[in-house]
Write a protein that holds these residues in place. Structure first.
Motif, PDB file in Angstrom:
ATOM      1  N   VAL A 179      22.810  30.503  17.720  1.00 19.64           N
ATOM      2  CA  VAL A 179      23.105  29.341  16.872  1.00 19.64           C
ATOM      3  C   VAL A 179      22.591  29.587  15.460  1.00 19.64           C
ATOM      4  N   VAL A 180      21.353  30.077  15.361  1.00 21.27           N
ATOM      5  CA  VAL A 180      20.776  30.364  14.040  1.00 21.27           C
ATOM      6  C   VAL A 180      21.587  31.452  13.337  1.00 21.27           C
ATOM      7  N   SER A 181      21.970  32.495  14.088  1.00 20.92           N
ATOM      8  CA  SER A 181      22.785  33.564  13.508  1.00 20.92           C
ATOM      9  C   SER A 181      24.128  33.031  13.020  1.00 20.92           C
ATOM     10  N   GLY A 182      24.703  32.091  13.786  1.00 22.45           N
ATOM     11  CA  GLY A 182      25.978  31.503  13.385  1.00 22.45           C
ATOM     12  C   GLY A 182      25.864  30.706  12.105  1.00 22.45           C
ATOM     13  N   ILE A 183      24.759  29.966  11.959  1.00 27.71           N
ATOM     14  CA  ILE A 183      24.540  29.211  10.721  1.00 27.71           C
ATOM     15  C   ILE A 183      24.361  30.166   9.547  1.00 27.71           C
ATOM     16  N   ALA A 184      23.614  31.260   9.798  1.00 26.77           N
ATOM     17  CA  ALA A 184      23.424  32.254   8.746  1.00 26.77           C
ATOM     18  C   ALA A 184      24.756  32.867   8.324  1.00 26.77           C
ATOM     19  N   LYS A 185      25.639  33.068   9.284  1.00 30.29           N
ATOM     20  CA  LYS A 185      26.952  33.643   8.981  1.00 30.29           C
ATOM     21  C   LYS A 185      27.767  32.702   8.100  1.00 30.29           C
ATOM     22  N   ILE A 186      27.671  31.395   8.381  1.00 30.14           N
ATOM     23  CA  ILE A 186      28.385  30.415   7.559  1.00 30.14           C
ATOM     24  C   ILE A 186      27.858  30.448   6.124  1.00 30.14           C
ATOM     25  N   ARG A 187      26.537  30.534   6.007  1.00 28.03           N
ATOM     26  CA  ARG A 187      25.933  30.594   4.675  1.00 28.03           C
ATOM     27  C   ARG A 187      26.343  31.868   3.933  1.00 28.03           C
ATOM     28  N   LYS A 188      26.628  32.923   4.675  1.00 27.90           N
ATOM     29  CA  LYS A 188      27.057  34.182   4.057  1.00 27.90           C
ATOM     30  C   LYS A 188      28.574  34.253   3.926  1.00 27.90           C
ATOM     31  N   LYS A 189      29.228  33.091   4.053  1.00 24.66           N
ATOM     32  CA  LYS A 189      30.669  32.977   3.907  1.00 24.66           C
ATOM     33  C   LYS A 189      31.432  33.848   4.911  1.00 24.66           C
ATOM     34  N   GLY A 190      30.937  33.809   6.152  1.00 24.76           N
ATOM     35  CA  GLY A 190      31.645  34.477   7.236  1.00 24.76           C
ATOM     36  C   GLY A 190      31.373  35.946   7.363  1.00 24.76           C
ATOM     37  N   ARG A 191      30.490  36.501   6.531  1.00 26.05           N
ATOM     38  CA  ARG A 191      30.218  37.934   6.593  1.00 26.05           C
ATOM     39  C   ARG A 191      28.835  38.185   7.189  1.00 26.05           C
ATOM     40  N   ASN A 192      28.785  39.053   8.169  1.00 24.80           N
ATOM     41  CA  ASN A 192      27.507  39.490   8.720  1.00 24.80           C
ATOM     42  C   ASN A 192      27.165  40.864   8.166  1.00 24.80           C
ATOM     43  N   LYS A 193      25.900  41.099   7.976  1.00 22.45           N
ATOM     44  CA  LYS A 193      25.458  42.376   7.426  1.00 22.45           C
ATOM     45  C   LYS A 193      24.430  43.038   8.330  1.00 22.45           C
ATOM     46  N   TYR A 194      24.683  42.931   9.630  1.00 26.17           N
ATOM     47  CA  TYR A 194      23.804  43.622  10.563  1.00 26.17           C
ATOM     48  C   TYR A 194      24.076  45.122  10.483  1.00 26.17           C
ATOM     49  N   SER A 195      23.149  45.896  10.958  1.00 24.33           N
ATOM     50  CA  SER A 195      23.345  47.345  11.004  1.00 24.33           C
ATOM     51  C   SER A 195      22.586  47.899  12.197  1.00 24.33           C
ATOM     52  N   TYR A 196      23.010  49.057  12.622  1.00 21.48           N
ATOM     53  CA  TYR A 196      22.378  49.684  13.784  1.00 21.48           C
ATOM     54  C   TYR A 196      20.919  50.018  13.483  1.00 21.48           C
ATOM     55  N   SER A 197      20.070  49.722  14.443  1.00 23.32           N
ATOM     56  CA  SER A 197      18.658  50.101  14.324  1.00 23.32           C
ATOM     57  C   SER A 197      18.250  50.826  15.590  1.00 23.32           C
ATOM     58  N   ALA A 198      17.432  51.844  15.412  1.00 23.59           N
ATOM     59  CA  ALA A 198      16.982  52.619  16.569  1.00 23.59           C
ATOM     60  C   ALA A 198      16.149  51.741  17.489  1.00 23.59           C
ATOM     61  N   PRO A 199      16.250  51.927  18.794  1.00 23.72           N
ATOM     62  CA  PRO A 199      15.483  51.088  19.733  1.00 23.72           C
ATOM     63  C   PRO A 199      13.982  51.295  19.585  1.00 23.72           C
ATOM     64  N   LYS A 200      13.239  50.194  19.630  1.00 20.92           N
ATOM     65  CA  LYS A 200      11.771  50.245  19.578  1.00 20.92           C
ATOM     66  C   LYS A 200      11.245  50.338  21.009  1.00 20.92           C
ATOM     67  N   THR A 201      11.493  51.452  21.632  1.00 25.00           N
ATOM     68  CA  THR A 201      11.161  51.624  23.045  1.00 25.00           C
ATOM     69  C   THR A 201       9.673  51.461  23.299  1.00 25.00           C
ATOM     70  N   TRP A 202       8.862  52.016  22.426  1.00 28.45           N
ATOM     71  CA  TRP A 202       7.404  51.946  22.617  1.00 28.45           C
ATOM     72  C   TRP A 202       6.910  50.503  22.597  1.00 28.45           C
ATOM     73  N   LEU A 203       7.514  49.682  21.723  1.00 31.12           N
ATOM     74  CA  LEU A 203       7.105  48.284  21.639  1.00 31.12           C
ATOM     75  C   LEU A 203       7.547  47.516  22.873  1.00 31.12           C
ATOM     76  N   ARG A 204       8.758  47.782  23.340  1.00 30.51           N
ATOM     77  CA  ARG A 204       9.259  47.088  24.523  1.00 30.51           C
ATOM     78  C   ARG A 204       8.411  47.426  25.746  1.00 30.51           C
TER      79      ARG A 204
END
Length: 486
Positions: free
Chosen positions: A71-96
């Motif tokens: 829901v929060v991500s969807g609101i952020a997308k509306i504020r960004k005029k429908g554009r998302n700017k996510y990008s691939y990030s390496a998994p934080k395996t050690w933290l998990r």
């Protein structure tokens, strides 16, 4: 279906009457961690099988904290005029792995405060019950006032009060942290911190159905990567980290070339085969997820004296042993099974349950009787608990469960301090465990004081709550580490 679960579980925590539990209580019971702690192995196995077949649809459909992030991500997308700017990030395996180890150790050693902080369902429950339920009750009270003017009693008023400052602070901090992470990076919490997400991620790596990228159709536009809130799509390498993918299908929606399909697991060499997106399969997945999870499964005390003078508020006595609600069996059982989701606190009609402030039992419910007492006919907390911390009990059983015993404090008793007759504790004791006797055995006319039969007392707190002594009652309940039937 995610919206259906999200609104249903939210309604469970907002509903201070507890009436919705009869229809929606199963939603709390199919949450992964509560089902695991309650040893509902059928539900646990079903959720694991669901993940093995469909991927982490539990995280995108059933888990309320996960849906809240969407829901929060969807609101952020509306504020960004429908554009998302996510990008691939390496998994934080050690933290998990580190969080998972800490979580498992906390479960094994009964450190309920750590379990409560990391449990996703419980974190959402605290957010709703601590931050949103007061506003909901206030709105209800406005409606009750308007209805009363129209000679209608469709609503009744309820007190809005601070149950625990510590729990409120934890809920507020949790909301801010998760909302900021979701606004900026989508499902960061799910894929780095959440122990349930980490466990299901291990199973999802081998799921039978999963998004597959067709290299022959992909034009490298990276729309799938920029719209993946799990940050698990490496568009350049045409790879998807299935341990973090929550099967939200956003990548399939965004791909204009139909280069991504939700397909049966095949060998790596066959991943590049041409395959069109089958919308009917998608509908089947959603229906399967929902049908699987579905199948598994007022009193407030007066605040004025005759309307003439304000009564001083009672203060909480210092109890050597906390009082846990009937059905919890023992303090140990409560510590080992409770995830501090606050569902029982939300539905307690008498203001008896409130979150503990003790560090080892932080936010877990305990009984205190300043605002009401544990009425023998009420079993709502036992009815709604999804984790087995409070076991289901009948009204007959509750009346015979001893959760504590009353202790008399001589220096606070009104017949001795003010020289007037009282006997309030004896008159209102539902177990008949208090008798009034002469304070001087040689003088029958001496002021009468209460004597407690600890073998009959069930620890309901009626005596403590209704004692007129202020600010500390002349009689209070001391809890028992282990409950017993009398």
């Amino acid at each position: 279906m995610a919206l259906f679960f999200f609104l249903g579980i939210t309604a469970l925590f907002l509903d201070f009457t507890g009436t919705l539990h009869a229809w929606l209580g199963w939603m709390a019971k199919v949450q992964f961690l509560p089902a695991l702690l309650a040893l509902h192995l059928g539900i646990v196995v079903a959720l694991l099988l669901l993940t093995f077949v469909l991927g982490r649809v539990y995280c995108s459909v059933v888990c309320p904290l996960g849906v809240m992030q969407d829901v929060v991500s969807g609101i952020a997308k509306i504020r960004k005029k429908g554009r998302n700017k996510y990008s691939y990030s390496a998994p934080k395996t050690w933290l998990r792995i580190a969080v998972m180890v800490v979580f498992v150790l906390a479960l094994l050693f009964g450190v309920g405060s750590l379990v409560a902080l990391l449990a996703p369902y419980s974190a959402y429950g605290r957010i709703v019950s601590g931050l949103f339920q007061p506003a909901y009750i206030a709105a209800n009270n406005v409606l009750a006032g308007l209805a009363e003017r129209a000679d209608s009693y469709a609503f009744y008023t309820a007190d809005v009060w601070m149950k625990s400052v510590a729990t409120l602070v934890v809920a507020a901090v949790t909301l801010v942290v998760i909302a900021v992470l979701a606004w900026r990076n989508g499902r960061t919490y799910c894929n780095t911190i959440c122990p349930v997400g980490s466990l299901l991620g291990l199973v999802a790596r081998f799921s039978l159905l999963k998004p597959v990228i067709d290299r022959s159709k992909c034009n490298g536009c990276r729309l799938c990567e920029r719209n993946c809130k799990a940050a698990c799509i490496d568009a350049k390498a045409h790879k998807i980290d299935y341990s973090r993918c929550v099967a939200c299908m956003d990548c399939i929606d965004k791909c204009h070339k139909h280069a991504i399909s939700y397909a049966w697991r095949t060998k790596a060499g066959n991943a590049e085969k041409n395959e069109k997106v089958d919308e009917s399969r998608r509908a089947f997945v959603t229906a399967t997820a929902v049908s699987t999870t579905s199948a598994i499964l007022r009193a407030q005390e007066k605040t004025v004296d005759g309307g003439l003078a304000v009564i001083e508020d009672k203060q909480i006595p210092e109890r050597k042993t906390p009082v846990t609600p009937p059905g919890s069996l023992s303090a140990k059982n409560m510590a080992q099974h409770c995830t501090a989701c606050q569902l029982c606190v939300s539905v307690c009609p008498n203001g008896v349950l409130r979150p503990s402030t003790d560090l080892m039992r932080l936010m877990q419910p305990e009984s205190s009787y300043e605002r009401g007492y544990c009425r023998p006919e009420c079993t709502k907390c036992a009815d709604v608990c999804p984790a087995g911390a409070i076991r289901p009990i009948t009204v007959a059983e509750k009346s015979s469960i001893q959760i504590g015993h009353a202790v008399w404090i001589k220096k606070n008793c009104i017949p001795l301090t003010d020289g007037v007759e009282c006997g309030n504790c004896a008159r209102h004791c539902p177990a008949g465990a208090i008798q009034m006797v002469a304070s001087d055995a040689d003088d029958d006319e001496s002021p009468k004081i209460p004597v407690v039969n600890t073998e009959k007392c069930i620890g309901c707190g009626a005596c403590e709550n209704l004692c007129p002594a202020r600010p500390f009652s002349a009689i209070y309940v001391e809890g028992h580490e282990v409950h017993r039937f009398i």
